[in-house]
Scaffold this motif. Structure first.
Motif, PDB file in Angstrom:
ATOM      1  N   ALA A  95       0.817  -1.217   0.000  1.00  0.00           N
ATOM      2  CA  ALA A  95       0.000   0.000   0.000  1.00  0.00           C
ATOM      3  C   ALA A  95       0.849   1.264   0.000  1.00  0.00           C
ATOM      4  O   ALA A  95       0.472   2.267  -0.616  1.00  0.00           O
ATOM      5  CB  ALA A  95      -0.939  -0.002   1.207  1.00  0.00           C
ATOM      6  N   GLY A 150      -3.940  -2.992  -2.276  1.00  0.00           N
ATOM      7  CA  GLY A 150      -5.053  -2.211  -1.755  1.00  0.00           C
ATOM      8  C   GLY A 150      -5.813  -1.526  -2.875  1.00  0.00           C
ATOM      9  O   GLY A 150      -5.601  -1.791  -4.062  1.00  0.00           O
ATOM     10  N   ASN A 385     -13.785  -0.491   2.022  1.00  0.00           N
ATOM     11  CA  ASN A 385     -12.435   0.014   2.302  1.00  0.00           C
ATOM     12  C   ASN A 385     -12.147   1.315   1.553  1.00  0.00           C
ATOM     13  O   ASN A 385     -11.402   2.167   2.044  1.00  0.00           O
ATOM     14  CB  ASN A 385     -11.388  -1.033   1.934  1.00  0.00           C
ATOM     15  CG  ASN A 385     -11.347  -2.181   2.919  1.00  0.00           C
ATOM     16  OD1 ASN A 385     -11.831  -2.059   4.047  1.00  0.00           O
ATOM     17  ND2 ASN A 385     -10.802  -3.310   2.504  1.00  0.00           N
ATOM     18  N   ASP A 389     -10.771   4.377   3.531  1.00  0.00           N
ATOM     19  CA  ASP A 389      -9.445   4.899   3.183  1.00  0.00           C
ATOM     20  C   ASP A 389      -9.385   6.422   3.115  1.00  0.00           C
ATOM     21  O   ASP A 389      -8.302   7.004   3.207  1.00  0.00           O
ATOM     22  CB  ASP A 389      -8.985   4.322   1.834  1.00  0.00           C
ATOM     23  CG  ASP A 389      -8.541   2.873   1.943  1.00  0.00           C
ATOM     24  OD1 ASP A 389      -8.352   2.399   3.072  1.00  0.00           O
ATOM     25  OD2 ASP A 389      -8.395   2.220   0.882  1.00  0.00           O
ATOM     26  N   ARG A 440      -9.811   6.629  -5.079  1.00  0.00           N
ATOM     27  CA  ARG A 440      -9.780   7.637  -4.016  1.00  0.00           C
ATOM     28  C   ARG A 440     -10.226   9.018  -4.507  1.00  0.00           C
ATOM     29  O   ARG A 440     -11.068   9.671  -3.883  1.00  0.00           O
ATOM     30  CB  ARG A 440      -8.359   7.699  -3.448  1.00  0.00           C
ATOM     31  CG  ARG A 440      -8.168   8.643  -2.285  1.00  0.00           C
ATOM     32  CD  ARG A 440      -6.699   8.676  -1.871  1.00  0.00           C
ATOM     33  NE  ARG A 440      -6.524   9.468  -0.673  1.00  0.00           N
ATOM     34  CZ  ARG A 440      -6.613   8.980   0.546  1.00  0.00           C
ATOM     35  NH1 ARG A 440      -6.885   7.703   0.719  1.00  0.00           N
ATOM     36  NH2 ARG A 440      -6.435   9.760   1.600  1.00  0.00           N
TER      37      ARG A 440
END
Length: 456
Positions: A95, A150, A385, A389, A440
């Motif tokens: 990650a 990840g 997740n 995150d 993200r």
């Protein structure tokens, strides 16, 4: 022999009936009163549970273990263990740094839980292998790469294509080695279970996954072992590109229309498997509903090039009578069809009143995650997740809640809102991602857009 019915399906021959494969992972432990932790860590309990599945459910084929975290654990991922589902990956070794593990880290058979698993495979082969085909299930290359890297892997696919290809080549080597170990232990069918394939586009599949999968299936074919590609979630868009990798079988879950998918798999002469609903039918449904589910699949698809099975790993608490009913349906098709003729299989949600949220009164945007169960579904876990995150960066700007489909109230909520695929991510009642994990930046931008629109 019972397993010959399954082998005929995988050889694409005419068959006397559809084969039945209960993907009973941790549920096998439930039959003997063992928790998921016990059955996945104790060889004696695992073997005892496998034999019980074989006795009670009369399968043509069955897995020895259904745990997509075996390889990840060996390669440095920390796991979170629970009593009623397989473990989930907690940490991702790559990650913080995009690097490729050394080939010296590829499992040899002595690492982690592998000695226990291989021992149980050999014992299961000796006890039931003459009549039942045994599956060795391997975590597929893309899901394994995601375990290691990840959720950043989804951004890497756009920003660092070469790295993703190199990481997937490493994952392919791990998969190939695991397959070899399982074949040596007596497994008849090697299934690569890659739930996160549903989260990428056909173009990305062809760019990143065609080569590793084609090579894996060619390797198995040279070893004269049957192959399977098992995908979860709505992978409808990827059925054809999956077929082009040339597996013997593609198995799908309830998010996919099996009748339409079979039109594609038949074009490539590939056997399709699936896709009885895990929660609505197997966990919460009646015997008649399970029997009719199997009958409907056979009616839609015909017998040739078909395997009747759950859409994925059966829920731990699945009532014993439901897989028995499916076994009855495939073995006594006409008689069972007459038994459930006109039977209403809809789930009884009477008395469950779901009150929807008034989003206009919220102080912050609310992310609602509709999942099969993030503790047992890899794609669902990674979608959850993705939200977790970004908490360190903008956690004070939003709230989130998960609605697991294993709970009847949440099934009613999904139906009321109109959720079509799992997992899905809604923000303030609006669908943003369906069976697709946002990276993200996409998620952060979506939250900020909602805040700006409401002048928060």
């Amino acid at each position: 022999m019972s397993k010959e019915v399954l082998f005929k399906a995988l050889r694409h021959e005419d068959n006397e009936r559809a084969p039945w494969v209960p993907f009973s992972g941790v549920h096998s432990g439930k039959l003997k009163g063992y928790s998921a932790i016990e059955v996945l860590q104790d060889g004696d309990k695992l073997l005892e549970s496998i034999l019980e599945v074989n006795k009670v459910y009369s399968p043509d084929g069955q897995p020895v273990i259904f745990d997509l975290q075996v390889e990840a654990e060996i390669l440095g991922c920390e796991l979170t263990w629970v009593n009623d589902s397989p473990p989930m990956v907690k940490t991702h070794p790559l990650a913080e740094e995009a690097k490729i593990p050394c080939d010296c880290t590829i499992p040899t058979g002595i690492e982690g839980r592998l000695p226990m698993i291989l021992d149980v495979m050999k014992k299961a082969k000796a006890k039931i292998g003459n009549t039942t085909a045994l599956y060795g299930l391997v975590c597929g290359p893309f899901t394994l790469a995601s375990h290691l890297r990840g959720t950043d892997i989804f951004l890497d696919m756009y920003e660092d294509e070469d790295y993703v290809k190199d990481l997937l080549e490493y994952s392919r080597k791990v998969c190939d080695k695991m397959a070899c170990l399982y074949i040596e232990a007596g497994m008849d069918i090697i299934g690569f279970v890659d739930p996160l394939v549903s989260q990428i586009s056909p173009e990305h599949f062809e760019e990143f996954l065609h080569k590793p999968y084609f090579e894996l299936f060619e390797s198995l074919r040279n070893k004269k072992v049957f192959s399977s590609l098992f995908v979860c979630g709505d992978a409808t868009k990827n059925i054809e590109v999956m077929c082009k990798t040339n597996p013997d079988n593609i198995s799908i879950d309830e998010n996919i229309d099996i009748k339409e998918a079979k039109k594609i798999t038949d074009k490539y002469n590939i056997t399709i498997g699936g896709n009885i609903q895990l929660t609505i039918t197997m966990l919460h449904g009646s015997q008649q509903a399970n029997m009719k589910a199997a009958i409907d699949i056979i009616d839609q698809c015909g017998i040739k090039n078909l395997i009747v099975s759950p859409g994925c790993d059966m829920p731990y608490a699945t009532p014993i009578e439901n897989p028995i009913a499916i076994s009855q349906a495939v073995r006594n098709f006409e008689e069972s069809k007459e038994m459930v003729k006109g039977f209403d299989t809809s789930l009884d949600l009477a008395g469950i009143d779901v009150e929807l949220i008034d989003y206009d009164k919220l102080d912050k945007p609310l992310i609602e995650l509709y999942t099969l169960d993030s503790a047992s579904c890899a794609a669902c876990g990674y979608m959850l997740n993705a939200v977790k995150d970004i908490q360190d960066e903008i956690g004070d700007l939003f709230d989130y809640v998960e609605y697991k489909f294993t709970v009847k109230e949440n099934i009613a909520r999904c139906m009321k809102i109109g959720v079509k695929n799992l997992p899905s991510l809604y923000i303030n009642g609006k669908l943003y991602w369906s069976s697709l994990i946002p990276n993200r930046n996409e998620l952060i931008n979506a939250i900020k857009e909602v805040r700006n629109a409401k002048n928060i």
